[in-house]
Design a protein around this motif. Structure first.
Motif, mmCIF file in Angstrom:
data_model
loop_
_atom_site.group_PDB
_atom_site.id
_atom_site.type_symbol
_atom_site.label_atom_id
_atom_site.label_comp_id
_atom_site.label_asym_id
_atom_site.label_seq_id
_atom_site.Cartn_x
_atom_site.Cartn_y
_atom_site.Cartn_z
ATOM 1 N N ALA A 90 68.752 80.331 80.053
ATOM 2 C CA ALA A 90 67.475 80.739 80.629
ATOM 3 C C ALA A 90 66.869 81.912 79.860
ATOM 4 C CB ALA A 90 67.656 81.098 82.103
ATOM 5 N N ARG A 91 67.722 82.854 79.454
ATOM 6 C CA ARG A 91 67.208 83.988 78.691
ATOM 7 C C ARG A 91 66.625 83.531 77.358
ATOM 8 N NH1 ARG A 91 69.636 86.675 74.841
ATOM 9 N NH2 ARG A 91 71.671 85.783 75.400
ATOM 10 N N LEU A 92 67.327 82.634 76.673
ATOM 11 C CA LEU A 92 66.819 82.135 75.394
ATOM 12 C C LEU A 92 65.551 81.306 75.587
ATOM 13 C CD1 LEU A 92 70.201 81.083 73.739
ATOM 14 C CD2 LEU A 92 68.822 83.113 73.242
ATOM 15 N N ALA A 93 65.505 80.524 76.675
ATOM 16 C CA ALA A 93 64.317 79.705 76.925
ATOM 17 C C ALA A 93 63.101 80.575 77.228
ATOM 18 C CB ALA A 93 64.589 78.740 78.079
ATOM 19 N N ARG A 94 63.312 81.682 77.945
ATOM 20 C CA ARG A 94 62.187 82.575 78.219
ATOM 21 C C ARG A 94 61.675 83.237 76.937
ATOM 22 N NH1 ARG A 94 65.244 83.623 82.990
ATOM 23 N NH2 ARG A 94 66.339 85.357 81.938
ATOM 24 N N GLU A 95 62.606 83.618 76.058
ATOM 25 C CA GLU A 95 62.178 84.191 74.788
ATOM 26 C C GLU A 95 61.405 83.161 73.953
ATOM 27 O OE1 GLU A 95 65.615 85.669 72.837
ATOM 28 O OE2 GLU A 95 65.955 87.324 74.267
ATOM 29 N N THR A 96 61.915 81.939 73.930
ATOM 30 C CA THR A 96 61.226 80.883 73.174
ATOM 31 C C THR A 96 59.855 80.600 73.768
ATOM 32 O OG1 THR A 96 63.371 79.910 72.629
ATOM 33 C CG2 THR A 96 61.431 78.514 72.346
ATOM 34 N N ARG A 97 59.756 80.603 75.081
ATOM 35 C CA ARG A 97 58.458 80.386 75.706
ATOM 36 C C ARG A 97 57.473 81.484 75.318
ATOM 37 N NH1 ARG A 97 58.477 79.788 82.057
ATOM 38 N NH2 ARG A 97 59.380 81.873 81.846
ATOM 39 N N GLY A 98 57.943 82.718 75.244
ATOM 40 C CA GLY A 98 57.065 83.798 74.825
ATOM 41 C C GLY A 98 56.569 83.617 73.392
ATOM 42 N N PHE A 99 57.477 83.138 72.505
ATOM 43 C CA PHE A 99 57.068 82.903 71.119
ATOM 44 C C PHE A 99 55.991 81.829 71.037
ATOM 45 C CE2 PHE A 99 61.649 84.183 69.927
ATOM 46 C CZ PHE A 99 61.303 85.521 70.057
ATOM 47 N N PHE A 100 56.224 80.687 71.718
ATOM 48 C CA PHE A 100 55.275 79.574 71.633
ATOM 49 C C PHE A 100 53.986 79.878 72.398
ATOM 50 C CE2 PHE A 100 58.904 77.260 70.051
ATOM 51 C CZ PHE A 100 58.352 76.313 69.220
ATOM 52 N N GLU A 101 54.086 80.701 73.440
ATOM 53 C CA GLU A 101 52.857 81.076 74.142
ATOM 54 C C GLU A 101 51.945 81.888 73.219
ATOM 55 O OE1 GLU A 101 51.525 83.428 78.254
ATOM 56 O OE2 GLU A 101 53.641 83.256 77.683
ATOM 57 N N LYS A 102 52.541 82.779 72.461
ATOM 58 C CA LYS A 102 51.734 83.563 71.517
ATOM 59 C C LYS A 102 51.168 82.679 70.411
ATOM 60 C CE LYS A 102 53.318 87.557 70.513
ATOM 61 N NZ LYS A 102 54.158 88.661 69.950
ATOM 62 N N SER A 103 51.997 81.792 69.874
ATOM 63 C CA SER A 103 51.517 80.920 68.805
ATOM 64 C C SER A 103 50.467 79.941 69.305
ATOM 65 C CB SER A 103 52.692 80.161 68.177
ATOM 66 O OG SER A 103 53.275 79.280 69.135
ATOM 67 N N PHE A 104 50.566 79.526 70.588
ATOM 68 C CA PHE A 104 49.547 78.626 71.139
ATOM 69 C C PHE A 104 48.198 79.343 71.242
ATOM 70 C CE2 PHE A 104 47.332 76.941 74.926
ATOM 71 C CZ PHE A 104 47.102 75.645 74.483
ATOM 72 N N ARG A 105 48.236 80.617 71.640
ATOM 73 C CA ARG A 105 46.982 81.361 71.710
ATOM 74 C C ARG A 105 46.344 81.533 70.319
ATOM 75 N NH1 ARG A 105 49.800 85.083 75.384
ATOM 76 N NH2 ARG A 105 49.210 84.577 77.539
ATOM 77 N N LEU A 106 47.205 81.630 69.298
ATOM 78 C CA LEU A 106 46.697 81.789 67.935
ATOM 79 C C LEU A 106 46.308 80.459 67.303
ATOM 80 C CD1 LEU A 106 49.251 84.446 66.603
ATOM 81 C CD2 LEU A 106 46.898 84.832 67.388
ATOM 82 N N GLY A 107 46.528 79.363 68.025
ATOM 83 C CA GLY A 107 46.175 78.055 67.497
ATOM 84 C C GLY A 107 47.190 77.474 66.547
ATOM 85 N N GLU A 108 48.385 78.042 66.491
ATOM 86 C CA GLU A 108 49.420 77.545 65.585
ATOM 87 C C GLU A 108 50.290 76.459 66.211
ATOM 88 O OE1 GLU A 108 51.605 80.972 64.533
ATOM 89 O OE2 GLU A 108 49.965 81.933 63.408
ATOM 90 N N THR A 109 50.193 76.277 67.543
ATOM 91 C CA THR A 109 50.995 75.278 68.257
ATOM 92 C C THR A 109 50.070 74.413 69.091
ATOM 93 O OG1 THR A 109 52.858 76.818 68.362
ATOM 94 C CG2 THR A 109 52.902 74.948 69.890
ATOM 95 N N ASP A 110 50.345 73.098 69.094
ATOM 96 C CA ASP A 110 49.509 72.196 69.889
ATOM 97 C C ASP A 110 49.945 72.227 71.350
ATOM 98 O OD1 ASP A 110 51.909 70.964 69.684
ATOM 99 O OD2 ASP A 110 51.172 69.085 68.833
ATOM 100 N N LEU A 111 49.106 71.649 72.217
ATOM 101 C CA LEU A 111 49.373 71.686 73.652
ATOM 102 C C LEU A 111 50.614 70.888 74.055
ATOM 103 C CD1 LEU A 111 48.500 72.630 76.438
ATOM 104 C CD2 LEU A 111 47.013 70.616 76.591
ATOM 105 N N PRO A 112 50.861 69.664 73.528
ATOM 106 C CA PRO A 112 52.094 68.947 73.922
ATOM 107 C C PRO A 112 53.361 69.762 73.661
ATOM 108 C CG PRO A 112 50.590 67.450 72.831
ATOM 109 C CD PRO A 112 49.993 68.819 72.680
ATOM 110 N N THR A 113 53.387 70.455 72.516
ATOM 111 C CA THR A 113 54.564 71.289 72.250
ATOM 112 C C THR A 113 54.657 72.440 73.244
ATOM 113 O OG1 THR A 113 54.422 70.742 69.899
ATOM 114 C CG2 THR A 113 55.729 72.669 70.495
ATOM 115 N N ARG A 114 53.514 73.025 73.552
ATOM 116 C CA ARG A 114 53.492 74.119 74.532
ATOM 117 C C ARG A 114 53.968 73.640 75.896
ATOM 118 N NH1 ARG A 114 54.034 77.506 77.587
ATOM 119 N NH2 ARG A 114 52.669 79.251 78.174
ATOM 120 N N LEU A 115 53.553 72.432 76.309
ATOM 121 C CA LEU A 115 53.986 71.892 77.606
ATOM 122 C C LEU A 115 55.477 71.572 77.590
ATOM 123 C CD1 LEU A 115 50.994 69.525 78.438
ATOM 124 C CD2 LEU A 115 51.517 71.738 79.469
ATOM 125 N N ARG A 116 55.963 71.070 76.454
ATOM 126 C CA ARG A 116 57.392 70.762 76.374
ATOM 127 C C ARG A 116 58.236 72.035 76.463
ATOM 128 N NH1 ARG A 116 60.782 70.920 72.209
ATOM 129 N NH2 ARG A 116 59.066 71.195 70.707
#
Length: 416
Positions: free
Chosen positions: A355-381
Motif C-alpha cells: 500500500a505504501r508503494l502504491a500510494r507513492e506510485t499514485r503520487g508520481f502518476f498523478e503529477k505526470s498526468f497533470r503535466l500531460g505525460e500520462t494518459d487517462l487509462p494509465t492513470r485509472l489503472r
C-alpha cells in the motif's frame, strides 16, 4: 450602547457556553456508548436460554444434594386401617391400626447418590461455561464479518471520492481542450463504478450489522469504535482448562456415577414399618393394644435393572470417547490458530508495504498526468491498483485481529 445590552451580554455568553458544553458532553457520551466486543457478549449472554435457566438448574442440583444427604431415600408414609364386622354379624368387633412406613437406603446407595449430586452440580457450571464459549464463537464470527464489511465501505468511499476528484479534473481539462470527450466518459464511468461499489459495500455492511444485532439484541452503531477493533493477544499463562473439555469431563463423571448408582439400585427400596393396633373381639370386651415391627424387602435383578445399568455404562463410554476426540482436536486447532496468526502478521506487513508503494506510485502518476505525460487509462489503472492495495492493507489488519480472536477462542477465552 444601551445598558440593557451590556447586562444581557454575560447571560447570553453563559447560555452559549452551556450549550457548547452540553454538545461536548453529548458527543463524549456517544463515543463512550460505543460497545466493545466484551459489552456485546455480556448483552448477548443475558438473552440466552442457558443463562436464564442457570440459577434454576443450580437450585435443582443443590436440592438433589440435600436429597442424597437425607436419612431416607424417599419421605416416610403413614398407614391407617380399620376392620369391623358391622356389615356381617355386627357383634362389635373392631380393629384400628396406625403405622408409619420408612423407606431404607440400599447398601452404598446413599454415598453414590451424593457423589452423583456433586457431579451434577459441577456439570451445571461447566455446561454453562461451554454454552458461553459457543456463543462467543458465533459472536466473534459476526463481529469480524462486520469489521470486514465496514473496512470495505471505507475503502469504497475513498475510491469514490478519488474518482470524483479525478473526474472533476478531467472535466476542467476537457473544457480547456487538453483532453478528449472520450476521456471525460471514462472518468465519469469510473465514478459510476465507484458509486455502485460503495452502494454494494454499504448493503453488505448493513446486513452484517443486522446479523450482529440479532445475536446481541443491542443497537450497533454504523461505524465501530476504534478502541473496540481487536482483542489482546493471549499469553502463556492465560490458557487454562478449556470449557468444552471441562464440560465433557463433568459429563463423563456424571455418566460414570450414574452407572455406579444404577448398579447399586438393583431393587426397590426396602421398607420398615412400625405400627400400633387396637383390637376388640366383640362389643363390651376390653380392647387389646399391640405393636408391630415389619420389614419389606423387594426382590431385585431382572432385565429392567440390566437395561438401566447397560444404558448408563454406554453413556459413560461415549462421554469418555468424545472427551479423547475433542482433546486431540483442540490441540490441533491450537497449533492451526498460532500458524494463522503468524501468517496474518506476515500478510499484514506485506500488504502495508504494498500500500505504501502504491500510494507513492499514485503520487508520481498523478503529477505526470497533470503535466500531460500520462494518459487517462494509465492513470485509472494506477488509481485502481492503489485502491486495491489500500483495501488489502485494511483487510490485513482486520484479518490479523480476527486471527488473534480465533486463537483466543481455541484457548477457551471469552471476548475481551
Amino acid at each position: 450602547m444601551h445598558p440593557t445590552t451590556h447586562a444581557a451580554r454575560p447571560a447570553r455568553l453563559a447560555w452559549l457556553a452551556a450549550i457548547l458544553a452540553g454538545i461536548g458532553l453529548g458527543a463524549a457520551a456517544q463515543t463512550a456508548a460505543q460497545p466493545s466486543l466484551q459489552d456485546l457478549f455480556d448483552a448477548a449472554w443475558a438473552r440466552q436460554p442457558e443463562a436464564q435457566a442457570l440459577q434454576a438448574r443450580r437450585d435443582a442440583a443443590r436440592a438433589q444434594q440435600r436429597a442424597a444427604a437425607a436419612w431416607t431415600p424417599e419421605p416416610p408414609a403413614m398407614e391407617a386401617s380399620l376392620r369391623s364386622d358391622r356389615l356381617g354379624r355386627n357383634d362389635g368387633a373392631r380393629e384400628l391400626a396406625l403405622g408409619i412406613a420408612v423407606p431404607l437406603w440400599l447398601p452404598d446407595e446413599r454415598r453414590r447418590s451424593g457423589a452423583l449430586a456433586d457431579a451434577a452440580l459441577a456439570a451445571t457450571g461447566s455446561r454453562a461455561s461451554a454454552a458461553r464459549l459457543r456463543l462467543a464463537a458465533a459472536l466473534r464470527e459476526a463481529w469480524w464479518q462486520w469489521q470486514r464489511a465496514v473496512a470495505d465501505v471505507d475503502t469504497a468511499r475513498a475510491q469514490r471520492d478519488s474518482a470524483r476528484q479525478l473526474a472533476a479534473d478531467v472535466a476542467r481539462r476537457t473544457q480547456a481542450g487538453e483532453l478528449a470527450r472520450a476521456d471525460q466518459n471514462q472518468a465519469d464511468a469510473a465514478v459510476a463504478g465507484a458509486d455502485a461499489a460503495l452502494a454494494q459495500a454499504e448493503a453488505a455492511a448493513a446486513a452484517a450489522r443486522q446479523q450482529l444485532q440479532a445475536i446481541t439484541g443491542s443497537a450497533i452503531a454504523p461505524t465501530p469504535a476504534a478502541a473496540a477493533l481487536s482483542e489482546p493477544e493471549p499469553t502463556g499463562g492465560e490458557a487454562a482448562v478449556h470449557p468444552a473439555l471441562a464440560a465433557l469431563q463433568d459429563q463423563a463423571a456424571v455418566a460414570e456415577r450414574t452407572a455406579a448408582l444404577a448398579a447399586t439400585q438393583s431393587r426397590a427400596h426396602p421398607e420398615m414399618t412400625l405400627a400400633t393396633t387396637r383390637d376388640r373381639g366383640a362389643a363390651g370386651e376390653r380392647a387389646a393394644q399391640s405393636l408391630t415391627l415389619a420389614i419389606r424387602i423387594p426382590f431385585g435383578g431382572g432385565p429392567r435393572h440390566d437395561a438401566r445399568v447397560a444404558a448408563a455404562r454406554a453413556d459413560a463410554t461415549e462421554a469418555q470417547a468424545q472427551l479423547a476426540l475433542d482433546r486431540a482436536r483442540l490441540q490441533s486447532d491450537r497449533e492451526a490458530a498460532i500458524a494463522r496468526v503468524d501468517a496474518a502478521r506476515a500478510q499484514q506487513a506485506a500488504a502495508e508495504r504494498r500500500a505504501r508503494l502504491a500510494r507513492e506510485t499514485r503520487g508520481f502518476f498523478e503529477k505526470s498526468f497533470r503535466l500531460g505525460e500520462t494518459d487517462l487509462p494509465t492513470r485509472l489503472r494506477i488509481e485502481a491498483e492503489a485502491t486495491e492495495a489500500d483495501r488489502q492493507a485494511a483487510r490485513s489488519r482486520i484479518e490479523l485481529a480476527a486471527a488473534i480472536s480465533a486463537w483466543r477462542q481455541v484457548l477457551g477465552l471469552l471476548p475481551q
